[in-house]
Design a protein around this motif. Sequence first.
Motif, PDB file in Angstrom:
ATOM      1  N   GLN A  88       0.829  -1.213   0.000  1.00 36.41           N
ATOM      2  CA  GLN A  88       0.000   0.000   0.000  1.00 36.41           C
ATOM      3  C   GLN A  88       0.862   1.261   0.000  1.00 36.41           C
ATOM      4  OE1 GLN A  88      -2.662  -0.444   3.329  1.00 36.41           O
ATOM      5  NE2 GLN A  88      -4.013  -1.848   2.215  1.00 36.41           N
ATOM      6  N   ALA A  91       2.349   1.593  -3.506  1.00 33.86           N
ATOM      7  CA  ALA A  91       1.289   1.990  -4.450  1.00 33.86           C
ATOM      8  C   ALA A  91       0.937   3.463  -4.263  1.00 33.86           C
ATOM      9  CB  ALA A  91       0.060   1.113  -4.265  1.00 33.86           C
ATOM     10  N   GLY A  92       0.838   3.906  -3.012  1.00 32.79           N
ATOM     11  CA  GLY A  92       0.565   5.307  -2.736  1.00 32.79           C
ATOM     12  C   GLY A  92       1.655   6.223  -3.266  1.00 32.79           C
ATOM     13  N   TYR A  93       2.884   5.815  -3.081  1.00 32.59           N
ATOM     14  CA  TYR A  93       4.007   6.599  -3.584  1.00 32.59           C
ATOM     15  C   TYR A  93       3.951   6.689  -5.115  1.00 32.59           C
ATOM     16  CZ  TYR A  93       8.656   7.701  -5.257  1.00 32.59           C
ATOM     17  OH  TYR A  93       9.700   8.257  -5.933  1.00 32.59           O
ATOM     18  N   LEU A  94       3.753   5.560  -5.771  1.00 33.79           N
ATOM     19  CA  LEU A  94       3.699   5.536  -7.235  1.00 33.79           C
ATOM     20  C   LEU A  94       2.543   6.383  -7.768  1.00 33.79           C
ATOM     21  CD1 LEU A  94       4.604   1.805  -7.910  1.00 33.79           C
ATOM     22  CD2 LEU A  94       6.055   3.824  -8.295  1.00 33.79           C
ATOM     23  N   GLU A  95       1.429   6.335  -7.077  1.00 35.97           N
ATOM     24  CA  GLU A  95       0.273   7.164  -7.467  1.00 35.97           C
ATOM     25  C   GLU A  95       0.617   8.647  -7.339  1.00 35.97           C
ATOM     26  OE1 GLU A  95      -3.473   8.286  -8.744  1.00 35.97           O
ATOM     27  OE2 GLU A  95      -2.611   6.272  -8.777  1.00 35.97           O
ATOM     28  N   ALA A  96       1.268   9.001  -6.241  1.00 31.60           N
ATOM     29  CA  ALA A  96       1.608  10.400  -5.983  1.00 31.60           C
ATOM     30  C   ALA A  96       2.597  10.953  -7.013  1.00 31.60           C
ATOM     31  CB  ALA A  96       2.169  10.560  -4.579  1.00 31.60           C
ATOM     32  N   SER A  98       3.092   9.850 -10.074  1.00 31.61           N
ATOM     33  CA  SER A  98       2.692   9.664 -11.474  1.00 31.61           C
ATOM     34  C   SER A  98       1.862  10.830 -12.003  1.00 31.61           C
ATOM     35  CB  SER A  98       1.928   8.345 -11.639  1.00 31.61           C
ATOM     36  OG  SER A  98       0.686   8.418 -10.959  1.00 31.61           O
ATOM     37  N   HIS A  99       1.550  11.781 -11.156  1.00 31.28           N
ATOM     38  CA  HIS A  99       0.760  12.948 -11.607  1.00 31.28           C
ATOM     39  C   HIS A  99       1.623  14.126 -11.919  1.00 31.28           C
ATOM     40  CE1 HIS A  99      -2.444  10.656  -9.493  1.00 31.28           C
ATOM     41  NE2 HIS A  99      -3.005  10.896 -10.644  1.00 31.28           N
TER      42      HIS A  99
END
Length: 99
Positions: A88, A91-96, A98-99
Amino acid sequence: MQAQADDPGQKWFSAREVTATLHIDTAVADYFLRLPLLPHQTILEHTPEGLLVETRTHYPETILRLVRQWIPHIDLRTPATLRERLVQEIAGYLEAVSH
Protein backbone atom coordinates in the motif's frame (compact mmCIF):
# COMPACT_ATOMS: atom_id res chain seq x y z
CA MET A 1 6.67 3.20 27.15
CA GLN A 2 3.45 1.36 28.05
CA ALA A 3 1.38 4.35 26.94
CA GLN A 4 3.04 4.17 23.53
CA ALA A 5 2.37 0.45 23.30
CA ASP A 6 -1.31 0.99 24.09
CA ASP A 7 -1.74 3.87 21.61
CA PRO A 8 -3.11 2.50 18.32
CA GLY A 9 -1.68 5.55 16.56
CA GLN A 10 1.85 4.34 17.25
CA LYS A 11 2.52 2.21 14.17
CA TRP A 12 6.25 2.04 14.83
CA PHE A 13 5.86 -0.02 18.01
CA SER A 14 4.04 -3.32 18.48
CA ALA A 15 3.22 -4.61 21.95
CA ARG A 16 3.65 -8.10 20.51
CA GLU A 17 6.81 -9.29 18.88
CA VAL A 18 6.57 -9.45 15.08
CA THR A 19 8.28 -12.33 13.28
CA ALA A 20 8.91 -11.80 9.59
CA THR A 21 10.45 -13.92 6.86
CA LEU A 22 12.21 -12.38 3.90
CA HIS A 23 13.86 -13.69 0.78
CA ILE A 24 17.16 -11.96 0.08
CA ASP A 25 18.33 -12.08 -3.54
CA THR A 26 21.74 -13.60 -4.20
CA ALA A 27 22.95 -10.23 -5.57
CA VAL A 28 22.94 -8.76 -2.04
CA ALA A 29 23.04 -11.90 0.13
CA ASP A 30 26.69 -11.35 1.09
CA TYR A 31 25.78 -8.16 2.96
CA PHE A 32 23.34 -10.12 5.14
CA LEU A 33 25.82 -12.94 5.66
CA ARG A 34 28.65 -10.62 6.75
CA LEU A 35 26.66 -8.55 9.22
CA PRO A 36 23.16 -9.02 10.63
CA LEU A 37 21.23 -6.10 9.15
CA LEU A 38 17.94 -7.07 10.78
CA PRO A 39 17.15 -7.43 14.49
CA HIS A 40 17.48 -11.03 15.70
CA GLN A 41 18.36 -12.10 12.15
CA THR A 42 18.45 -15.85 11.54
CA ILE A 43 19.40 -17.44 8.22
CA LEU A 44 16.86 -20.20 7.63
CA GLU A 45 18.05 -21.27 4.21
CA HIS A 46 20.99 -20.47 1.92
CA THR A 47 20.47 -21.49 -1.72
CA PRO A 48 21.91 -20.40 -5.08
CA GLU A 49 18.87 -18.10 -5.42
CA GLY A 50 19.60 -16.30 -2.15
CA LEU A 51 18.74 -16.43 1.52
CA LEU A 52 15.58 -17.07 3.48
CA VAL A 53 15.88 -14.95 6.61
CA GLU A 54 13.78 -14.66 9.74
CA THR A 55 13.74 -11.57 11.93
CA ARG A 56 11.93 -10.70 15.18
CA THR A 57 11.21 -7.24 16.51
CA HIS A 58 8.72 -5.08 18.39
CA TYR A 59 9.36 -2.32 15.84
CA PRO A 60 7.81 -3.37 12.48
CA GLU A 61 8.96 -0.09 10.91
CA THR A 62 12.55 -1.36 11.24
CA ILE A 63 11.71 -4.23 8.89
CA LEU A 64 9.82 -2.01 6.44
CA ARG A 65 12.62 0.57 6.35
CA LEU A 66 15.20 -2.07 5.49
CA VAL A 67 13.00 -3.68 2.81
CA ARG A 68 12.42 -0.25 1.20
CA GLN A 69 16.19 0.34 1.10
CA TRP A 70 16.89 -2.96 -0.63
CA ILE A 71 14.04 -3.04 -3.20
CA PRO A 72 14.08 -4.99 -5.57
CA HIS A 73 16.47 -7.40 -3.85
CA ILE A 74 14.27 -8.25 -0.86
CA ASP A 75 10.87 -9.93 -0.81
CA LEU A 76 8.94 -9.59 2.44
CA ARG A 77 7.11 -12.93 2.61
CA THR A 78 5.42 -12.88 6.01
CA PRO A 79 3.52 -11.61 7.90
CA ALA A 80 0.87 -10.82 5.29
CA THR A 81 -0.28 -7.73 7.20
CA LEU A 82 3.18 -6.17 7.06
CA ARG A 83 3.58 -7.14 3.40
CA GLU A 84 0.22 -5.53 2.56
CA ARG A 85 1.22 -2.37 4.42
CA LEU A 86 4.40 -2.18 2.33
CA VAL A 87 2.47 -2.77 -0.91
CA GLN A 88 0.00 0.00 0.00
CA GLU A 89 2.83 2.42 0.81
CA ILE A 90 4.57 1.71 -2.51
CA ALA A 91 1.29 1.99 -4.45
CA GLY A 92 0.57 5.31 -2.74
CA TYR A 93 4.01 6.60 -3.58
CA LEU A 94 3.70 5.54 -7.23
CA GLU A 95 0.27 7.16 -7.47
CA ALA A 96 1.61 10.40 -5.98
CA VAL A 97 4.59 10.67 -8.33
CA SER A 98 2.69 9.66 -11.47
CA HIS A 99 0.76 12.95 -11.61
